[in-house]
Design a protein around this motif. Structure first.
Motif, PDB file in Angstrom:
ATOM      1  N   MET A 148       0.824  -1.208   0.000  1.00  0.00           N
ATOM      2  CA  MET A 148       0.000   0.000   0.000  1.00  0.00           C
ATOM      3  C   MET A 148       0.857   1.256   0.000  1.00  0.00           C
ATOM      4  O   MET A 148       0.344   2.362  -0.162  1.00  0.00           O
ATOM      5  CB  MET A 148      -0.911   0.005   1.233  1.00  0.00           C
ATOM      6  N   GLN A 149       2.156   1.083   0.216  1.00  0.00           N
ATOM      7  CA  GLN A 149       3.099   2.188   0.217  1.00  0.00           C
ATOM      8  C   GLN A 149       4.468   1.620  -0.148  1.00  0.00           C
ATOM      9  O   GLN A 149       4.628   0.414  -0.222  1.00  0.00           O
ATOM     10  CB  GLN A 149       3.155   2.867   1.587  1.00  0.00           C
ATOM     11  N   PRO A 150       5.468   2.469  -0.410  1.00  0.00           N
ATOM     12  CA  PRO A 150       6.801   1.937  -0.702  1.00  0.00           C
ATOM     13  C   PRO A 150       7.273   1.031   0.424  1.00  0.00           C
ATOM     14  O   PRO A 150       7.006   1.293   1.603  1.00  0.00           O
ATOM     15  CB  PRO A 150       7.669   3.199  -0.803  1.00  0.00           C
ATOM     16  N   VAL A 151       7.961  -0.043   0.075  1.00  0.00           N
ATOM     17  CA  VAL A 151       8.364  -1.021   1.089  1.00  0.00           C
ATOM     18  C   VAL A 151       9.243  -0.380   2.166  1.00  0.00           C
ATOM     19  O   VAL A 151       9.223  -0.788   3.330  1.00  0.00           O
ATOM     20  CB  VAL A 151       9.060  -2.233   0.422  1.00  0.00           C
ATOM     21  N   GLU A 152       9.977   0.673   1.793  1.00  0.00           N
ATOM     22  CA  GLU A 152      10.829   1.353   2.771  1.00  0.00           C
ATOM     23  C   GLU A 152      10.005   1.998   3.884  1.00  0.00           C
ATOM     24  O   GLU A 152      10.482   2.167   5.011  1.00  0.00           O
ATOM     25  CB  GLU A 152      11.680   2.424   2.083  1.00  0.00           C
TER      26      GLU A 152
END
Length: 228
Positions: free
Chosen positions: A197-201
């Protein structure tokens, strides 16, 4: 072979062990069609997976014309019924997952599943996929009672209890997975290939894997850093 740093490794289900995106999108679109809403692209639905079917449908309604409680109450049971009847039509394991489970089991690790999917659906899906016997515990979003799904620490703690206790780590693809691990005081490993749902970072995981073939080595490195 040297001792492995973890006695227990738990996994999220949707977007971590299994690519369930096609079947969840089909169930969501079935419900949207019954509501007279436009259908959503499967990739759009993937970003809605992680907090369970109800949250997925809420987001689907919002994205297809706006949330309506009456519509939600009418079509949510239809989504569940459709999904249960078509739970493994397009679902497949992520590459190298079976081999990774075999490797960990060979190191003496107890394996478990902690998912926000209803327990009965998780068990049914894992049964159909021939995977249930690999796991010492299968814990669903309703197992610990209302309001106690991930990111609550309770299902992770129950996983550890059912597996006999010991050093544990958790692998998942969402912020709810990483927060549940953090809340339970264990390392969280994020998969970059899941339903992000968002960058893995942004998940603030202890480590990230891009493929299951990296999991054993990454767990050893994380265990070393955490003194496991």
């Amino acid at each position: 072979m040297a001792n492995f740093p973890f006695d227990i490794v738990g996994f999220d289900l949707d977007g971590t062990l299994l690519d369930t995106g096609a079947d969840l999108a089909a169930a969501t679109n079935h419900a949207l069609a019954l509501a007279g809403r436009p259908l959503l692209a499967p990739e759009a639905v993937k970003a809605m997976i992680g907090r369970g079917a109800k949250a997925m449908l809420e987001q689907g309604l919002e994205a297809s014309g706006g949330f309506d409680q009456a519509v939600m109450e009418r079509v949510y049971p239809e989504l569940l019924a459709y999904y249960e009847a078509n739970i493994a039509v397009g679902t497949v394991p992520f590459p190298e997952m079976i081999e990774a489970l075999d490797t960990l089991a060979g190191r003496g690790v107890q394996l478990a599943v902690v998912t926000n999917k209803f327990e009965r659906l998780a068990v049914k899906l894992l049964d159909i996929m021939g995977l249930s016997s690999r796991f010492a515990a299968i814990i669903g979003g309703d197992t610990m009672g209302r309001g106690n799904a991930k990111p609550s620490a309770l299902p992770i703690r129950e996983m550890i209890r059912r597996c006999g206790g010991g050093r544990a780590a958790f692998v998942g693809d969402s912020i709810y997975d990483m927060l549940a691990a953090k809340n339970a005081g264990i390392p969280g490993i994020a998969v970059s290939f899941g339903f992000l749902m968002q960058p893995v970072e942004a998940l603030q995981a202890d480590a990230v894997i891009d493929r299951f073939g990296e999991l054993e080595t990454v767990l050893e490195a994380v265990g070393s850093r955490h003194g496991a």
